[in-house]
Enzyme design. Structure first.
Site, mmCIF file in Angstrom:
data_model
loop_
_atom_site.group_PDB
_atom_site.id
_atom_site.type_symbol
_atom_site.label_atom_id
_atom_site.label_comp_id
_atom_site.label_asym_id
_atom_site.label_seq_id
_atom_site.Cartn_x
_atom_site.Cartn_y
_atom_site.Cartn_z
ATOM 1 N N SER A 1 1.803 3.156 3.895
ATOM 2 C CA SER A 1 1.294 2.050 4.716
ATOM 3 C C SER A 1 -0.066 2.403 5.310
ATOM 4 O O SER A 1 -0.967 1.549 5.376
ATOM 5 C CB SER A 1 2.292 1.705 5.838
ATOM 6 O OG SER A 1 2.341 2.707 6.837
ATOM 7 N N LEU B 1 6.976 6.243 2.939
ATOM 8 C CA LEU B 1 6.848 4.881 3.455
ATOM 9 C C LEU B 1 5.724 4.804 4.483
ATOM 10 O O LEU B 1 4.828 3.951 4.386
ATOM 11 C CB LEU B 1 8.177 4.432 4.065
ATOM 12 C CG LEU B 1 8.203 3.033 4.691
ATOM 13 C CD1 LEU B 1 7.812 1.962 3.678
ATOM 14 C CD2 LEU B 1 9.590 2.746 5.274
ATOM 15 N N TYR B 2 5.771 5.676 5.468
ATOM 16 C CA TYR B 2 4.741 5.695 6.507
ATOM 17 C C TYR B 2 3.369 6.005 5.909
ATOM 18 O O TYR B 2 2.384 5.298 6.167
ATOM 19 C CB TYR B 2 5.105 6.729 7.562
ATOM 20 C CG TYR B 2 4.050 6.974 8.603
ATOM 21 C CD1 TYR B 2 3.598 5.944 9.419
ATOM 22 C CD2 TYR B 2 3.519 8.250 8.799
ATOM 23 C CE1 TYR B 2 2.636 6.175 10.386
ATOM 24 C CE2 TYR B 2 2.567 8.491 9.772
ATOM 25 C CZ TYR B 2 2.120 7.449 10.565
ATOM 26 O OH TYR B 2 1.161 7.690 11.526
ATOM 27 N N GLY B 3 3.302 7.064 5.092
ATOM 28 C CA GLY B 3 2.029 7.474 4.512
ATOM 29 C C GLY B 3 1.410 6.398 3.640
ATOM 30 O O GLY B 3 0.194 6.176 3.671
#
Length: 247
Positions: free
Chosen positions: A158, A154-156
């Protein structure tokens, strides 16, 4: 070292971690820095530290989640410092965890903060920079935007979106004098990563440097891209990840 006297810089997430280190570095080069964050106490402390060192700084308390909040921040920042010449999109959230346990609320928070807000800050600032004939935008991404890592999708993803936007904005605004680049940090010791404990060191051991970065090491790269020394640099993503990109 660029002399940034007479310029105004907006640093999101400037009350802690990489953002705070960047704000201090920009102010040390003469820029009038406006920092933003949700924690007013930390923000005011950062401003006091910058002013005590002879710099110019102001704090704007803001919760950034979408277009309206981004445009309101620009309005408030320019009331304090005048037209913004440098934008550093440093604010970000990074909950880690398995895909199957991620809820829609967390998904929306990550994309609202890490993608939507930078998008609309650029939409609000880049045209005015172009009309004045120059400006610099530096986006803070992450090394995990470049490779797959369990629990970091999710973080990567974005931040991978922000990498593509960096290149697109460089193509869109570069011909009118606005340079858009990004810094891709590796594991960095900040208030936000303190809870990772040994996991941060383990992640850092995957690179040649073998250790996490200090925020000031990332900030120096950001300030380089914002300054005149990087005048011929457009659309670049500068890895500051302890060499993780090499292995």
């Amino acid at each position: 070292m660029s002399d940034m006297t007479g310029t105004a810089a907006l640093v999101t997430g400037g009350n802690s971690g990489i953002g705070r280190a960047t704000a201090k570095a920009l102010a040390g080069r003469g820029a009038h820095v406006v920092i933003t964050g949700r924690d007013a106490d930390r923000g005011e402390r950062t401003v006091k530290e910058i002013r005590a060192a002879g710099g110019r700084a102001d704090f704007v308390a803001a919760t950034l989640l979408g277009e309206a909040s981004a445009r309101d921040l620009v309005h408030r920042a320019e009331e304090l410092a005048g037209p913004i010449d440098v934008l550093v999109n440093s604010a970000g959230v990074f909950p880690f965890g398995p895909t199957d346990t991620t809820g829609e609320q967390d998904f929306d928070l990550v994309y609202d903060t890490n993608v939507k807000v930078p998008y609309f800050l650029v939409a609000a600032l880049a045209p005015a920079m172009a009309a004045r004939g120059g400006g610099a935008i530096v986006n803070v991404t992450t090394m995990v935007a470049q490779f797959g890592a369990a629990g970091m999708g999710l973080y990567g993803s974005s931040k991978a979106a922000l990498v593509l936007l960096t290149k697109s904005w460089a193509a869109e605004y570069g011909p009118r004098g606005v340079r858009v680049n990004a810094v891709s940090p590796g594991p960095t010791r900040t208030e936000g990563t303190a809870g990772m404990g040994e996991a941060l060191d383990e992640l850092a051991r995957g690179g040649p440097a073998g250790r996490p970065a200090d925020p000031e090491e990332i900030a120096e790269a950001i300030v380089f891209l914002a300054g005149e020394e990087a005048g011929f640099v457009h659309g670049a993503v500068l890895p500051v990840d302890g060499g993780r990109i090499a292995v």
